[in-house]
Design a protein around this motif. Structure first.
Motif, PDB file in Angstrom:
ATOM      1  N   ASN A  77       2.430 -11.094  -1.079  1.00 49.08           N
ATOM      2  CA  ASN A  77       1.376 -10.270  -1.665  1.00 49.08           C
ATOM      3  C   ASN A  77       0.036 -10.846  -1.213  1.00 49.08           C
ATOM      4  O   ASN A  77      -0.264 -12.004  -1.468  1.00 49.08           O
ATOM      5  N   THR A  78      -0.785 -10.041  -0.560  1.00 49.16           N
ATOM      6  CA  THR A  78      -2.057 -10.530  -0.034  1.00 49.16           C
ATOM      7  C   THR A  78      -3.097 -10.778  -1.118  1.00 49.16           C
ATOM      8  O   THR A  78      -4.092 -11.453  -0.869  1.00 49.16           O
ATOM      9  N   SER A  79      -2.877 -10.264  -2.317  1.00 50.21           N
ATOM     10  CA  SER A  79      -3.885 -10.428  -3.374  1.00 50.21           C
ATOM     11  C   SER A  79      -3.579 -11.584  -4.318  1.00 50.21           C
ATOM     12  O   SER A  79      -4.182 -11.687  -5.382  1.00 50.21           O
ATOM     13  N   LEU A  80      -2.668 -12.472  -3.942  1.00 47.52           N
ATOM     14  CA  LEU A  80      -2.390 -13.640  -4.772  1.00 47.52           C
ATOM     15  C   LEU A  80      -3.616 -14.538  -4.862  1.00 47.52           C
ATOM     16  O   LEU A  80      -4.348 -14.683  -3.876  1.00 47.52           O
ATOM     17  N   ILE A  99       8.603 -18.005  11.661  1.00 44.58           N
ATOM     18  CA  ILE A  99       8.899 -17.139  10.523  1.00 44.58           C
ATOM     19  C   ILE A  99       8.179 -15.802  10.687  1.00 44.58           C
ATOM     20  O   ILE A  99       7.035 -15.749  11.132  1.00 44.58           O
ATOM     21  N   ARG A 100       8.870 -14.737  10.398  1.00 39.85           N
ATOM     22  CA  ARG A 100       8.299 -13.388  10.429  1.00 39.85           C
ATOM     23  C   ARG A 100       7.639 -13.134   9.084  1.00 39.85           C
ATOM     24  O   ARG A 100       8.163 -13.538   8.041  1.00 39.85           O
ATOM     25  N   VAL A 101       6.478 -12.436   9.085  1.00 36.03           N
ATOM     26  CA  VAL A 101       5.710 -12.234   7.864  1.00 36.03           C
ATOM     27  C   VAL A 101       5.365 -10.765   7.672  1.00 36.03           C
ATOM     28  O   VAL A 101       4.800 -10.129   8.567  1.00 36.03           O
ATOM     29  N   ILE A 102       5.700 -10.270   6.476  1.00 34.31           N
ATOM     30  CA  ILE A 102       5.252  -8.952   6.036  1.00 34.31           C
ATOM     31  C   ILE A 102       4.249  -9.194   4.917  1.00 34.31           C
ATOM     32  O   ILE A 102       4.589  -9.808   3.905  1.00 34.31           O
ATOM     33  N   ALA A 103       3.022  -8.733   5.109  1.00 34.20           N
ATOM     34  CA  ALA A 103       2.003  -8.842   4.072  1.00 34.20           C
ATOM     35  C   ALA A 103       1.991  -7.535   3.279  1.00 34.20           C
ATOM     36  O   ALA A 103       2.019  -6.450   3.854  1.00 34.20           O
ATOM     37  N   ILE A 104       1.971  -7.672   1.963  1.00 32.44           N
ATOM     38  CA  ILE A 104       1.950  -6.510   1.075  1.00 32.44           C
ATOM     39  C   ILE A 104       0.543  -6.375   0.516  1.00 32.44           C
ATOM     40  O   ILE A 104       0.024  -7.302  -0.107  1.00 32.44           O
ATOM     41  N   ALA A 105      -0.085  -5.231   0.751  1.00 35.23           N
ATOM     42  CA  ALA A 105      -1.446  -5.001   0.271  1.00 35.23           C
ATOM     43  C   ALA A 105      -1.442  -3.910  -0.792  1.00 35.23           C
ATOM     44  O   ALA A 105      -0.753  -2.904  -0.655  1.00 35.23           O
ATOM     45  N   GLY A 106      -2.210  -4.143  -1.835  1.00 34.85           N
ATOM     46  CA  GLY A 106      -2.340  -3.158  -2.902  1.00 34.85           C
ATOM     47  C   GLY A 106      -3.270  -2.025  -2.532  1.00 34.85           C
ATOM     48  O   GLY A 106      -3.216  -0.959  -3.089  1.00 34.85           O
ATOM     49  N   CYS A 107      -4.122  -2.264  -1.583  1.00 38.63           N
ATOM     50  CA  CYS A 107      -5.040  -1.227  -1.114  1.00 38.63           C
ATOM     51  C   CYS A 107      -5.172  -1.364   0.389  1.00 38.63           C
ATOM     52  O   CYS A 107      -4.803  -2.367   0.971  1.00 38.63           O
ATOM     53  N   ASP A 108      -5.698  -0.338   1.004  1.00 37.69           N
ATOM     54  CA  ASP A 108      -5.890  -0.380   2.447  1.00 37.69           C
ATOM     55  C   ASP A 108      -7.309  -0.850   2.721  1.00 37.69           C
ATOM     56  O   ASP A 108      -8.225  -0.067   2.843  1.00 37.69           O
TER      57      ASP A 108
END
Length: 146
Positions: A77-80, A99-108
């Motif tokens: 989660n990018t907003s941590l 390591i592969r990374v998927i960032a999760i954003a609450g907004c664009d």
């Protein structure tokens, strides 16, 4: 007689079959402090036989990454708190470059997107991503580490 008009809600059946994913032997670290968001991603990913592990803070994620546990994918989660400008992703990639990374954003947020990619994120997705898109993204990234 029941005064309420009740319906049983059932999932819509797609005419196209969903691909079957099997990530047995893969470890995915989900770094998410919000329990409901974690449950959402756990529900999406749990049917593919991967080992899903949760970290509720960046410090816990760093402790896990620096331990003997090997992860194939990091979903963060990018907003941590403490993750300003996605600096934690850069730190994690320095510790474990493969390591592969998927960032999760609450907004664009354009600035956040740019920072995440510059720090080593493989992809950035909206936290409200649907099942099939999330599964495809994860499968594509796990195929790189096979």
């Amino acid at each position: 007689m029941n005064a309420f008009n009740t319906q049983i809600l059932r999932p819509m059946k797609s005419e196209m079959p969903h691909p079957v994913f099997n990530w047995k032997g893969k470890r995915i670290l989900i770094v998410e402090d919000d329990y409901v968001n974690y449950l959402y991603f756990h529900e999406i990913l749990s049917g593919a036989n991967a080992c899903l592990i949760r970290a509720v803070s960046l410090q816990e994620a760093f402790d896990m990454i620096t331990s003997a546990i090997r992860f194939d994918l990091l979903i963060i989660n990018t907003s941590l708190p403490g993750n300003e400008n996605c600096r934690s992703i850069k730190r994690m990639k320095m510790l474990w470059p493969d390591i592969r990374v998927i960032a999760i954003a609450g907004c664009d947020c354009n600035g956040r997107n740019r920072n995440c990619y510059q720090t080593g994120c493989d992809t950035l997705v909206n936290q409200h991503i649907d099942y099939s898109e999330m599964m495809s993204v994860v499968d594509e990234l796990l195929a790189i580490v096979r």
